[in-house]
Motif scaffolding. Structure first.
Motif, PDB file in Angstrom:
ATOM      1  N   ALA A  56       0.636  -0.870   0.163  1.00  0.00           N
ATOM      2  CA  ALA A  56       0.116   0.134  -0.097  1.00  0.00           C
ATOM      3  C   ALA A  56       0.897   1.267  -0.121  1.00  0.00           C
ATOM      4  N   LYS A  57       1.196   1.149   0.497  1.00  0.00           N
ATOM      5  CA  LYS A  57       2.839   2.269   0.852  1.00  0.00           C
ATOM      6  C   LYS A  57       4.149   2.783  -0.424  1.00  0.00           C
ATOM      7  N   VAL A  58       3.715   1.384  -0.691  1.00  0.00           N
ATOM      8  CA  VAL A  58       4.187   2.142  -2.480  1.00  0.00           C
ATOM      9  C   VAL A  58       3.653   1.933  -3.685  1.00  0.00           C
ATOM     10  N   VAL A  59       2.001   1.751  -2.937  1.00  0.00           N
ATOM     11  CA  VAL A  59       1.358   2.476  -4.716  1.00  0.00           C
ATOM     12  C   VAL A  59       1.152   3.855  -4.072  1.00  0.00           C
ATOM     13  N   THR A  60       0.973   3.927  -2.593  1.00  0.00           N
ATOM     14  CA  THR A  60       0.989   5.959  -2.938  1.00  0.00           C
ATOM     15  C   THR A  60       2.256   7.149  -2.931  1.00  0.00           C
ATOM     16  N   ARG A  61       3.051   6.156  -2.851  1.00  0.00           N
ATOM     17  CA  ARG A  61       4.741   6.236  -3.320  1.00  0.00           C
ATOM     18  C   ARG A  61       4.815   6.656  -4.430  1.00  0.00           C
ATOM     19  N   LEU A  62       3.936   5.505  -5.651  1.00  0.00           N
ATOM     20  CA  LEU A  62       4.738   5.947  -6.444  1.00  0.00           C
ATOM     21  C   LEU A  62       3.983   6.434  -7.289  1.00  0.00           C
ATOM     22  N   GLY A  63       2.811   7.257  -7.222  1.00  0.00           N
ATOM     23  CA  GLY A  63       2.103   8.198  -7.410  1.00  0.00           C
ATOM     24  C   GLY A  63       2.300  10.043  -7.079  1.00  0.00           C
ATOM     25  N   LEU A 111       4.989  10.165 -25.011  1.00  0.00           N
ATOM     26  CA  LEU A 111       4.402   8.695 -24.609  1.00  0.00           C
ATOM     27  C   LEU A 111       3.918   7.955 -24.241  1.00  0.00           C
ATOM     28  N   ILE A 112       5.126   7.391 -24.385  1.00  0.00           N
ATOM     29  CA  ILE A 112       4.767   5.982 -23.615  1.00  0.00           C
ATOM     30  C   ILE A 112       5.025   6.492 -21.867  1.00  0.00           C
ATOM     31  N   SER A 113       5.115   7.340 -21.367  1.00  0.00           N
ATOM     32  CA  SER A 113       5.174   7.477 -19.474  1.00  0.00           C
ATOM     33  C   SER A 113       3.418   7.372 -19.502  1.00  0.00           C
ATOM     34  N   ILE A 114       2.446   7.725 -20.386  1.00  0.00           N
ATOM     35  CA  ILE A 114       1.097   7.290 -20.055  1.00  0.00           C
ATOM     36  C   ILE A 114       0.318   6.768 -19.635  1.00  0.00           C
ATOM     37  N   LYS A 115       1.304   5.208 -20.233  1.00  0.00           N
ATOM     38  CA  LYS A 115       0.845   4.047 -19.312  1.00  0.00           C
ATOM     39  C   LYS A 115       1.162   4.089 -17.546  1.00  0.00           C
ATOM     40  N   PRO A 116       2.313   4.207 -17.790  1.00  0.00           N
ATOM     41  CA  PRO A 116       2.556   3.839 -15.969  1.00  0.00           C
ATOM     42  C   PRO A 116       2.207   4.697 -15.773  1.00  0.00           C
ATOM     43  N   THR A 117       1.696   5.981 -15.842  1.00  0.00           N
ATOM     44  CA  THR A 117       0.517   7.214 -14.796  1.00  0.00           C
ATOM     45  C   THR A 117       0.031   6.176 -14.230  1.00  0.00           C
ATOM     46  N   PHE A 118      -1.243   5.943 -15.617  1.00  0.00           N
ATOM     47  CA  PHE A 118      -2.854   5.877 -15.824  1.00  0.00           C
ATOM     48  C   PHE A 118      -2.741   4.871 -14.583  1.00  0.00           C
ATOM     49  N   ALA A 119      -1.669   3.483 -14.726  1.00  0.00           N
ATOM     50  CA  ALA A 119      -1.712   2.591 -14.339  1.00  0.00           C
ATOM     51  C   ALA A 119      -1.217   3.397 -12.332  1.00  0.00           C
ATOM     52  N   PHE A 120      -0.092   4.343 -12.119  1.00  0.00           N
ATOM     53  CA  PHE A 120      -0.315   4.287 -11.046  1.00  0.00           C
ATOM     54  C   PHE A 120      -1.329   5.009  -9.748  1.00  0.00           C
ATOM     55  N   ARG A 121      -2.118   5.562 -11.455  1.00  0.00           N
ATOM     56  CA  ARG A 121      -3.992   6.709 -10.712  1.00  0.00           C
ATOM     57  C   ARG A 121      -4.639   5.467 -10.754  1.00  0.00           C
ATOM     58  N   ARG A 122      -4.844   4.505 -11.250  1.00  0.00           N
ATOM     59  CA  ARG A 122      -5.533   3.198 -11.227  1.00  0.00           C
ATOM     60  C   ARG A 122      -5.306   2.870  -9.937  1.00  0.00           C
ATOM     61  N   TRP A 123      -4.650   2.727  -9.895  1.00  0.00           N
ATOM     62  CA  TRP A 123      -3.561   1.813  -8.575  1.00  0.00           C
ATOM     63  C   TRP A 123      -3.985   2.001  -7.510  1.00  0.00           C
ATOM     64  N   SER A 124      -3.956   3.474  -6.981  1.00  0.00           N
ATOM     65  CA  SER A 124      -4.088   4.607  -6.173  1.00  0.00           C
ATOM     66  C   SER A 124      -5.904   4.817  -5.821  1.00  0.00           C
ATOM     67  N   ARG A 125      -6.531   4.643  -6.485  1.00  0.00           N
ATOM     68  CA  ARG A 125      -7.510   4.465  -6.707  1.00  0.00           C
ATOM     69  C   ARG A 125      -8.481   3.042  -5.971  1.00  0.00           C
ATOM     70  N   ALA A 126      -8.188   2.070  -6.831  1.00  0.00           N
ATOM     71  CA  ALA A 126      -8.465   0.665  -6.350  1.00  0.00           C
ATOM     72  C   ALA A 126      -8.070   1.042  -4.886  1.00  0.00           C
ATOM     73  N   LEU A 127      -7.073   1.218  -4.692  1.00  0.00           N
ATOM     74  CA  LEU A 127      -6.143   1.148  -2.914  1.00  0.00           C
ATOM     75  C   LEU A 127      -7.526   1.501  -2.349  1.00  0.00           C
ATOM     76  N   ALA A 128      -7.638   3.065  -2.492  1.00  0.00           N
ATOM     77  CA  ALA A 128      -8.481   4.196  -1.329  1.00  0.00           C
ATOM     78  C   ALA A 128      -9.751   2.825  -1.539  1.00  0.00           C
ATOM     79  N   ALA A 129     -10.211   2.276  -2.853  1.00  0.00           N
ATOM     80  CA  ALA A 129     -11.476   2.774  -2.368  1.00  0.00           C
ATOM     81  C   ALA A 129     -11.725   1.041  -1.903  1.00  0.00           C
ATOM     82  N   THR A 130     -11.075  -0.083  -2.507  1.00  0.00           N
ATOM     83  CA  THR A 130     -11.371  -1.530  -2.315  1.00  0.00           C
ATOM     84  C   THR A 130     -10.627  -1.836  -1.093  1.00  0.00           C
ATOM     85  N   GLY A 131      -9.073  -1.615  -0.697  1.00  0.00           N
ATOM     86  CA  GLY A 131      -7.508  -1.716  -0.670  1.00  0.00           C
ATOM     87  C   GLY A 131      -6.696  -2.557  -1.402  1.00  0.00           C
TER      88      GLY A 131
END
Length: 151
Positions: free
Chosen positions: A36-43, A92-112
């Motif tokens: 969880a801390k790494v997901v938050t830090r990645l964002g 352009l390549i950085s878009i995919k990881p950025t969206f993944a990190f945001r998605r992970w943060s939202r999922a972590l906040a919503a469901t853990g």
């Protein structure tokens, strides 16, 4: 002359900041380290990386406008265009990881929930592609600075 030195310094500082935070993403985005801390830090790290990347572009443009060589010299050199294509590709390549990190943060906040191993591996692959492409940009830059590619 002082302005040229300050512009070069600002550009170099922005590049180093971008590389540090891209390297941090590469180090943190590993299946065996994800929590969880790494997901938050990645964002947060990705946000700083994005700001630094924007600073690289802005300071680079500033150097072409207010630097000693001037816009005609820079924009007339084909290697500047190669550099710009590489920078755009990294962006352009950085878009995919950025969206993944945001998605992970939202999922972590919503469901853990933490991201699946396959998604972490896939995202890390894109971060590493960026890192390797970023490492090639200075090669073009040193040739550009020495007048190669000029018409």
């Amino acid at each position: 002359m002082a302005l040229e030195a300050l512009l070069a310094y600002a550009h170099l500082l922005a590049i180093l900041t971008m590389v540090v935070f891209l390297s941090s993403e590469a180090a943190l985005c590993r299946v065996e380290w994800i929590n969880a801390k790494v997901v938050t830090r990645l964002g947060r790290v990705d946000m700083i990386y994005g700001i630094a990347a924007a600073a690289v572009v802005l300071t680079g443009v500033a150097r072409t406008i207010w630097g000693m060589k001037g816009t005609g010299w820079y924009w007339g050199n084909s290697l500047l265009h190669v550099k710009l294509v590489m920078v755009v590709a990294v962006g352009l390549i950085s878009i995919k990881p950025t969206f993944a990190f945001r998605r992970w943060s939202r999922a972590l906040a919503a469901t853990g929930a933490l991201p699946a191993e396959g998604e972490v591996r896939e995202t890390r692959k894109w971060v590493m592609v960026q890192a390797h492409l970023v490492a090639l940009i200075p090669l073009v830059a040193v040739f550009l600075a020495r007048g190669f590619g000029a018409k």
